[in-house]
Design a protein around this motif. Structure first.
Motif, PDB file in Angstrom:
ATOM      1  N   ARG A 136       0.821  -1.210   0.000  1.00  0.00           N
ATOM      2  CA  ARG A 136       0.000   0.000   0.000  1.00  0.00           C
ATOM      3  C   ARG A 136       0.855   1.260   0.000  1.00  0.00           C
ATOM      4  O   ARG A 136       0.501   2.272  -0.599  1.00  0.00           O
ATOM      5  N   GLY A 137       1.998   1.198   0.646  1.00  0.00           N
ATOM      6  CA  GLY A 137       2.864   2.368   0.738  1.00  0.00           C
ATOM      7  C   GLY A 137       3.358   2.867  -0.604  1.00  0.00           C
ATOM      8  O   GLY A 137       3.758   4.028  -0.737  1.00  0.00           O
ATOM      9  N   ALA A 138       3.339   1.993  -1.619  1.00  0.00           N
ATOM     10  CA  ALA A 138       3.798   2.418  -2.939  1.00  0.00           C
ATOM     11  C   ALA A 138       2.789   3.316  -3.637  1.00  0.00           C
ATOM     12  O   ALA A 138       3.134   4.017  -4.584  1.00  0.00           O
ATOM     13  N   TRP A 139       1.525   3.283  -3.181  1.00  0.00           N
ATOM     14  CA  TRP A 139       0.475   4.059  -3.840  1.00  0.00           C
ATOM     15  C   TRP A 139      -0.066   5.212  -3.002  1.00  0.00           C
ATOM     16  O   TRP A 139      -0.702   6.104  -3.536  1.00  0.00           O
ATOM     17  N   VAL A 140       0.163   5.177  -1.706  1.00  0.00           N
ATOM     18  CA  VAL A 140      -0.381   6.242  -0.867  1.00  0.00           C
ATOM     19  C   VAL A 140       0.718   7.213  -0.470  1.00  0.00           C
ATOM     20  O   VAL A 140       1.906   6.881  -0.510  1.00  0.00           O
ATOM     21  N   HIS A 141       0.315   8.410  -0.098  1.00  0.00           N
ATOM     22  CA  HIS A 141       1.244   9.453   0.294  1.00  0.00           C
ATOM     23  C   HIS A 141       1.021   9.827   1.748  1.00  0.00           C
ATOM     24  O   HIS A 141      -0.099   9.775   2.248  1.00  0.00           O
ATOM     25  N   ARG A 142       2.087  10.207   2.409  1.00  0.00           N
ATOM     26  CA  ARG A 142       1.970  10.681   3.783  1.00  0.00           C
ATOM     27  C   ARG A 142       1.366  12.079   3.776  1.00  0.00           C
ATOM     28  O   ARG A 142       1.553  12.856   2.842  1.00  0.00           O
ATOM     29  N   MET A 324     -10.165   4.188  10.329  1.00  0.00           N
ATOM     30  CA  MET A 324      -9.538   5.428  10.788  1.00  0.00           C
ATOM     31  C   MET A 324      -8.032   5.247  10.929  1.00  0.00           C
ATOM     32  O   MET A 324      -7.247   6.110  10.507  1.00  0.00           O
ATOM     33  N   LEU A 325      -7.622   4.122  11.507  1.00  0.00           N
ATOM     34  CA  LEU A 325      -6.190   3.876  11.667  1.00  0.00           C
ATOM     35  C   LEU A 325      -5.498   3.779  10.313  1.00  0.00           C
ATOM     36  O   LEU A 325      -4.370   4.249  10.140  1.00  0.00           O
ATOM     37  N   ALA A 326      -6.174   3.174   9.340  1.00  0.00           N
ATOM     38  CA  ALA A 326      -5.564   3.004   8.017  1.00  0.00           C
ATOM     39  C   ALA A 326      -5.385   4.328   7.289  1.00  0.00           C
ATOM     40  O   ALA A 326      -4.479   4.475   6.472  1.00  0.00           O
ATOM     41  N   THR A 327      -6.258   5.301   7.582  1.00  0.00           N
ATOM     42  CA  THR A 327      -6.200   6.572   6.863  1.00  0.00           C
ATOM     43  C   THR A 327      -5.609   7.712   7.685  1.00  0.00           C
ATOM     44  O   THR A 327      -5.429   8.811   7.152  1.00  0.00           O
ATOM     45  N   SER A 328      -5.287   7.463   8.947  1.00  0.00           N
ATOM     46  CA  SER A 328      -4.910   8.561   9.842  1.00  0.00           C
ATOM     47  C   SER A 328      -3.644   9.292   9.390  1.00  0.00           C
ATOM     48  O   SER A 328      -3.501  10.488   9.633  1.00  0.00           O
ATOM     49  N   ARG A 329      -2.724   8.580   8.743  1.00  0.00           N
ATOM     50  CA  ARG A 329      -1.503   9.221   8.280  1.00  0.00           C
ATOM     51  C   ARG A 329      -1.422   9.318   6.760  1.00  0.00           C
ATOM     52  O   ARG A 329      -0.395   9.688   6.209  1.00  0.00           O
ATOM     53  N   THR A 330      -2.526   9.004   6.117  1.00  0.00           N
ATOM     54  CA  THR A 330      -2.547   8.960   4.665  1.00  0.00           C
ATOM     55  C   THR A 330      -3.068  10.271   4.087  1.00  0.00           C
ATOM     56  O   THR A 330      -4.064  10.815   4.567  1.00  0.00           O
ATOM     57  N   HIS A 331      -2.404  10.747   3.069  1.00  0.00           N
ATOM     58  CA  HIS A 331      -2.871  11.921   2.326  1.00  0.00           C
ATOM     59  C   HIS A 331      -3.900  11.429   1.320  1.00  0.00           C
ATOM     60  O   HIS A 331      -3.579  10.723   0.365  1.00  0.00           O
TER      61      HIS A 331
END
Length: 435
Positions: A136-142, A324-331
């Motif tokens: 997932r980290g390859a597609w999402v941004h902080r 919520m935890l999955a999106t809390s640090r996601t842009h």
């Protein structure tokens, strides 16, 4: 479902159906940055996911077949790709941010946008195969650091949404200018019932906070002043604070016009800067803009500002704790374009942070279906007022962004991915029983 054949590229190589102002919308105007392998992976994942869902993909190359399939009643919503290569490329580069930007760029559409997004929201955990979730980290941004809700950052974030234009919000809100979920007496709702439903919501919160003659009331998050006006009509003395300059100006004018300036003070002030003690504190859908990093400060402020025996009545949008935890640090697309710095809390997060601040939840009621209807009415009015929105200087990309935002939010409530709750908090240790 009919899918795009593997190696087809739109003949002109262009993205979207209309020009995009690259100065205002740089990431919408530019071609997707994904490599060929990433685009191929995105395409395979999307097509695999949608094959298992009641959704039909329509492309410039299968429109006739899709139209023939859609003759019968009760057909699945369509995802119509005007520029499939750009659509998959954006998802390959930026995941769900790319999905939203592709809509802003006119690269895809749906004849029933809410129905399509509701299907996706109901199956959000099934869209990506389990083995790929680890990537997932390859597609999402902080989340960018500049979106943090420090005192200065919070003002900047609020300005980007609530200070768009008072005239803009007046185009699709009801005459009370209430920008939060209504509580209807019957569902489905009608536009004629929206103002009464907004007043019902406000009155419920004031009742829960036990606001009456002589109550010293603090409102955190003024909006356009309707709650303060109704509290003043009950005989309360109201202090209401906001960090939106446009809202503060508009609310103060409405309160003066109503002859309530002697009972209501409207201040441009952050909740962390408030002093004093109040019999009641009311805050309507403000916690979503606080940001997880500052939830402890928010609940500590509620506890500090409540007089002994006081009550805090909140209205809050919530989502399941794991999401919520999955999106809390996601842009996300929402945090990039609509609500920078915001995060919808979970009921568990509200319970934990309020307890740590010395508060106890003594009332908790959800009514997410009412928010779905509220958003439907706003969205329908927004689309009806398209020419007026354009006349205010908002271009087509902005209008598509807001249409997607309203539809996306409505779908979240229809899929029960989101909920909205009214809560009462009291000092921990006090009974705070309901009357």
């Amino acid at each position: 479902m009919t899918l795009l054949p593997p190696a087809v590229v739109p003949p002109d190589g262009a993205t979207g159906l209309c020009p995009v102002d690259a100065g205002r919308w740089p990431d919408v105007a530019r071609r997707p940055r994904a490599s060929v392998p990433r685009t191929a992976v995105a395409r395979a994942v999307v097509e695999r996911a949608l094959t298992r869902l009641p959704v039909r993909i329509v492309t410039p190359y299968n429109t006739r077949a899709a139209t023939e399939e859609a003759q019968g009643p009760g057909t699945a919503p369509t995802l119509t790709l005007h520029d499939p290569q750009a659509f998959y490329g954006r998802i390959g580069a930026d995941g769900l941010i790319g999905f939203g930007e592709s809509y802003m760029a006119d690269e895809w559409d749906s004849e029933d946008l809410v129905a399509l997004l509701t299907v996706l929201a109901r199956h959000v955990d099934d869209l990506v195969p389990a083995p790929l979730r680890r990537l997932r980290g390859a597609w999402v941004h902080r989340r960018p650091r500049h979106d943090r809700n420090s005192l200065d950052g919070a003002r900047q974030n609020i300005r980007r949404h609530y200070d768009l234009s008072n005239d803009f919000f007046a185009l699709f809100l009801d005459p009370s200018l209430t920008y939060s979920s209504a509580v209807f007496d019957a569902l489905p709702a009608s536009g004629a019932s929206l103002t009464a439903a907004q007043h019902r919501k406000i009155d419920q919160l004031l009742d829960l906070a036990r606001v009456g003659p002589g109550t010293q009331l603090l409102e955190i998050g003024t909006g356009w002043g309707e709650l303060a006006l109704r509290a003043a009509a009950r005989g309360a003395r109201v202090r209401t604070v906001t960090i939106s300059a446009e809202q503060q100006k508009s609310a103060a004018a409405r309160i003066r016009t109503a002859g309530c300036a002697d009972r209501v003070d409207v201040e441009l002030r952050d909740y962390r800067q408030i002093t004093g003690h109040y019999d009641a504190v009311v805050s309507v859908e403000m916690i979503e803009a606080v940001g997880a990093e500052y939830w402890p400060a928010y609940f500590a402020a509620l506890r500090r500002l409540l007089a002994p025996g006081g009550r805090a009545a909140l209205q809050a949008i919530t989502m399941p704790h794991d999401r919520m935890l999955a999106t809390s640090r996601t842009h996300t697309w929402i945090s990039k374009y609509v609500f920078p710095g915001g995060l919808v809390p979970s009921p568990e997060a509200i319970g934990r942070h309020s307890a740590e601040a010395g508060l106890r939840i003594v009332h908790d009621q959800g009514y997410g279906r009412h928010y779905a209807e509220t958003l439907r009415l706003w969205r329908e009015r927004f689309l009806e007022e398209g020419d007026a929105v354009e006349a205010l200087g908002f271009d087509r990309v902005f209008r598509r962004m807001w249409e997607l935002y309203l539809a996306y939010s409505e779908a979240g409530f229809r899929a029960q991915y989101l909920d909205v709750r009214q809560l009462v908090l009291t000092e921990n240790g006090r009974q705070g029983t309901e009357r």
